[in-house]
Motif scaffolding. Structure first.
Motif, short mmCIF file in Angstrom:
data_model
loop_
_atom_site.label_atom_id
_atom_site.label_comp_id
_atom_site.label_asym_id
_atom_site.label_seq_id
_atom_site.Cartn_x
_atom_site.Cartn_y
_atom_site.Cartn_z
N TYR A 56 0.80 -1.22 0.00
CA TYR A 56 0.00 0.00 0.00
C TYR A 56 0.84 1.28 0.00
CZ TYR A 56 0.77 -0.38 5.07
OH TYR A 56 1.34 -0.50 6.31
N ARG A 57 2.11 1.15 -0.35
CA ARG A 57 2.94 2.36 -0.34
C ARG A 57 4.17 2.18 -1.22
NH1 ARG A 57 3.45 3.36 5.34
NH2 ARG A 57 5.36 2.15 5.31
N LEU A 58 4.60 3.28 -1.83
CA LEU A 58 5.89 3.33 -2.51
C LEU A 58 6.79 4.23 -1.68
CD1 LEU A 58 4.66 3.97 -6.19
CD2 LEU A 58 5.36 1.77 -5.20
N GLY A 60 14.00 6.83 -8.93
CA GLY A 60 12.55 6.96 -8.82
C GLY A 60 12.00 6.37 -7.54
N VAL A 61 10.89 5.62 -7.66
CA VAL A 61 10.25 5.05 -6.48
C VAL A 61 10.24 3.53 -6.55
CG1 VAL A 61 8.78 6.95 -5.74
CG2 VAL A 61 8.03 5.51 -7.64
N SER A 75 6.78 8.76 -11.22
CA SER A 75 8.02 9.48 -10.91
C SER A 75 8.35 10.57 -11.91
CB SER A 75 9.21 8.52 -10.88
OG SER A 75 8.88 7.32 -10.28
N VAL A 133 4.83 12.79 -7.74
CA VAL A 133 5.18 11.54 -7.08
C VAL A 133 5.25 11.73 -5.57
CG1 VAL A 133 7.69 11.82 -7.29
CG2 VAL A 133 6.71 9.52 -7.18
N GLU A 134 5.72 12.89 -5.13
CA GLU A 134 5.75 13.18 -3.70
C GLU A 134 4.35 13.14 -3.11
OE1 GLU A 134 8.18 13.54 -1.45
OE2 GLU A 134 9.47 12.87 -3.09
N ALA A 136 2.72 8.96 -4.19
CA ALA A 136 3.36 7.65 -4.03
C ALA A 136 3.14 7.07 -2.63
CB ALA A 136 4.85 7.75 -4.31
N LYS A 137 2.89 7.95 -1.66
CA LYS A 137 2.85 7.47 -0.28
C LYS A 137 1.57 6.74 0.07
CE LYS A 137 6.23 10.75 0.90
NZ LYS A 137 6.34 12.19 0.66
N CYS A 165 -0.58 4.67 -2.15
CA CYS A 165 -1.18 4.01 -3.30
C CYS A 165 -1.23 2.50 -3.16
CB CYS A 165 -0.44 4.41 -4.57
SG CYS A 165 1.27 3.98 -4.53
N ILE A 186 0.26 0.67 -10.35
CA ILE A 186 -0.39 1.40 -9.28
C ILE A 186 -1.85 1.58 -9.64
CG2 ILE A 186 -0.33 3.58 -7.98
CD1 ILE A 186 2.28 1.82 -8.00
#
Lengths: 493, 493
Positions: free
Chosen positions: A98-100, A108-109, B79, B85-86, B89-90, B92, B122
């Motif tokens: 549930y998170r990158l 990147g991520v 990204s 992305v900031e 991404a957190k 998803c 994602i």
């Protein structure tokens, strides 16, 4: 002028390529960056919206309401119904995290390993499990029944070979899920919705369909009985266009959904589910279209009539504009969707080819000579026939013509299906005939083994055991064992 | 009778609990088996459908078309745009595998480790990235612009604290994504759609909103400017109800989308995006409803009028049925959605309470005495006032009353907002006032630092810099530095 159009492969050369090209050239859809997933472009989506609106009205007219259930399904739910998990677990998208987080190496991520889910979630391939888990809380007594819910949603199945609209990993659909107090009522519901699908296919899509029951091999995973509508494409292959399932008490048992019946006894609830998808777009395209592009049934065409002015000077255009304006108003007042394309940056010939490609059912063209003569040129897309008719009363002429086209393309498709339907007595005949395509009516002994053998040897499947028509018994063409009635075989999409 | 209703917590006791209970008791939505995801029940979904239909008409009237883009987005796409992305991404949902298999230990199904994706996908938290990756192929020249697409879709953000409709992991929304040849045109589009949202909120939802610009801290991840509409709930907290973003060339640069402009130069495309979601359901519920249940604006109520017969005998009911039938027909012909509830298994008192709970704007009741007197009882949900009026002409009376209710609840909400809006000069005043809730108009020096300090010390955020109203400059209440105009502060949902 019409450069794109010239490149459209002919159906007779390569039917499959013709279809793939047409979907793209007519601006219906395109491949996306995600394997097996398509982008439905505005023109394609406008057709889908018309389908949706019509189907939704038909569902509501039969007492159904819409609701929305979650996209993600806990993995364990899939396992609750034994056949269901076999059918769907093999091709699903699994959410595990549930998170990158930012890649420590600066690329990147990356998936954050600390954000792993305790139980994985599946993107719904179909929603029986999550919905029956919900219905458990909605149903206590026979007074809570029936529940007649439908949902418009996206679903995801990890298909290996995909083709736009026909088989994509993600697709749009509606899925009806109903709950009933008796087996009889549930079966009646499943049949009723099959009837709605058949009506929609024939009256709106102008696609003739055969209503029938699936054999055990072709049944929905978890169903007692699957009803289907089957259509015939121009290349002689069948397309399953909608299914309606009688689920018995399978999902009620899997999710422990019981109710107090009128005799004050606790009983499991009876279920149906039924769905049609963006696959219908494929059926629509492949049934009617030709080497010049799409042919759309007027009842579903986003633009039913286009009017193109033919002019040299701005003055001439002005005269035509003034002449056309009241026709546009009158057609709109009659509920006809009409576009007047007086854009200056494209020549009439280009416009003609483009609207042909896009399947606009009726094209009107009006030039200086028409103005003088009090006439207008009418081109109908289904036959490509041009006719010069009186300008006065053109609105009614067009309105009637649209209905005529709707009827004509249905009849044409029906005639095609009839010409591609044969009755065979022996397996040798069958093997010869199946190479020519089409529906084959033949006797079958009702066993999965015989069906499997035929499929392996000929690539033909039983499309359905028809509900209507000839019910004369006979002998299986393969084993000679008794057969209750002829069934429909075909190769299929 | 009305047992459920009696249990509804009062707003004054616990506003938050009142809301949570009301959503469930009024049959709008419920928690699902999947954390943070809700089931939208048929009655709730019927309201959402009315919102959708109206918004969709408004989008189309402003030249937009619908399309559909994939649910899943390649991880690397996120990204491409640094701020984006900031922001996303957190939280998803990450798809890492495409298959399950039978657990070798016999415990249902497990993720098949061999079916790991090369690149994770994602579930879209928003679709700028996949859409701009698609637009790259659609745009070559200024002639291809503008592109004015909208999509109705589900999106997913892994929120830690969820509340039904207000903040859920999965939610339904529309996202418009437009592409333009100039910065000016894109800004105009972003403002135009903010205007559409404000019109919709005020004219259909009857929710007054303040239109404004977000401060940098509150901007959408990847936007140059975020426009917002902000509404005031009954507890004095603000609810951001819709946003429209001017994205500049950020996504065009990230996905390399260039076009040949009129001067024959290659240039990056200008973008906007804008969205409203099922969060609007939260705004609707919290703005108007009361301790008896929902209060729905007539323009969005699935049932606008309910008619309840009061009778003792079957003969009496028959007389009422006959009397009511033409009223139902007449109201429907006027476009009013009406339900005649002559169900025999519930008493009138129960029905009254239930329709009150569900927020049906107008209730008519007809009994034997009314028939004698040629009267009918009318109850309006907004004020709960009952009146006995002449039966003759009731259709027009009701039609007018619905409009009156629509206007009245808007005015009531506006009055509430005005009573909860204060202007302060000093930070001390601010700190005192913010405890009472409401919008506070104050001067701010325009820096993220000051905004952050205020947020930390008071939990208030800048809801927006209003587009309309007083633009008198002043001095920041915290730092004393110059301020161009007062901004709107509030605590918020």
């Amino acid at each position: 002028m019409a450069i794109e159009l010239k490149n459209l492969t002919k159906r007779s050369e390569n039917y499959s390529q013709w279809y793939n090209e047409l979907v793209v050239k007519a601006d219906l859809a395109e491949q996306s960056a995600v394997r097996g997933c398509m982008v439905i472009k505005p023109y394609g989506y406008a057709i889908w919206e018309k389908m949706q609106r019509q189907l939704d009205d038909m569902f509501k007219a039969t007492g159904h309401v819409n609701a929305y259930f979650p996209l993600l399904i806990p993995k364990s739910f899939l396992s609750r119904e034994a056949d269901h998990v076999e059918g769907f677990a093999k091709e699903c998208a699994v959410v595990t995290h549930y998170r990158l987080k930012n890649d420590p190496n600066g690329n990147g991520v990356v998936v954050d390993p600390e954000a792993r889910l305790e139980e994985e979630l599946i993107i719904r391939p179909t929603s029986e499990t999550i919905i029956w888990n919900t219905y458990k809380n909605w149903i206590k007594s026979y007074r809570d029944l029936p529940i007649l819910c439908n949902q418009w949603a996206n679903v995801f199945r990890w298909e290996m070979r995909t083709r736009m609209f026909l088989r994509t990993a993600e697709f749009l659909w509606q899925e009806g899920h109903t709950a009933h107090a008796t087996s009889e009522e549930a079966i009646e519901e499943a049949k009723k919705m099959l009837g709605v699908y058949a009506d929609f296919a024939e009256k709106y899509m102008a696609v003739p369909v055969i209503k029938g029951v699936k054999s055990a091999n072709e049944r929905f995973a978890g169903a007692i009985e699957t009803f289907t509508i089957e259509a015939m494409m121009q290349d002689g292959k069948a397309l399953q266009s909608g299914t309606s399932h009688f689920l018995g008490q399978n999902f009620a048992k899997a999710f422990d959904v019981k109710f107090i019946n009128k005799n004050n006894e606790l009983e499991y609830v009876w279920a149906t589910s039924w769905g049609v998808s963006t696959r219908l777009m494929g059926a629509l395209i492949m049934t009617h279209s030709d080497d010049n592009g799409l042919v759309l049934p007027p009842h579903l065409a986003p633009i039913q009539v286009v009017i193109v002015p033919i002019y040299k000077t701005a003055d001439q255009l002005k005269v035509i504009d003034d002449k056309v304006a009241p026709v546009v108003d009158a057609l709109r007042a009659m509920g006809v969707s009409v576009k007047y394309d007086n854009a200056d940056n494209k020549r009439p010939g280009f416009k003609f080819a483009d609207y042909e490609l896009k399947g606009v059912p009726v094209r009107l063209a009006l030039g200086a000579r028409d103005i003088e003569n009090g006439t207008i040129e009418v081109m109908r897309r289904d036959t490509l026939e041009k006719q010069t008719v009186e300008f006065a009363g053109i609105e009614n002429y067009v309105k009637n013509l649209l209905e005529e086209i709707q009827t004509n393309i249905f009849n044409k498709a029906l005639k095609h299906r009839e010409s591609m339907t044969t009755t065979v007595e022996t397996y040798d005949e069958f093997k010869e005939q199946i190479e020519k395509g089409g529906f084959i009516l033949a006797h079958w002994d009702g066993t999965p083994e015989t069906e499997e053998k035929i499929k392996e040897e000929t690539k033909a499947t039983i499309r359905c055991i028809p509900l209507d028509g000839d019910k004369t018994p006979g002998r299986c063409m393969v084993t000679g064992r008794p057969s209750a009635q002829r069934v429909v075989f075909a190769r299929n999409y």
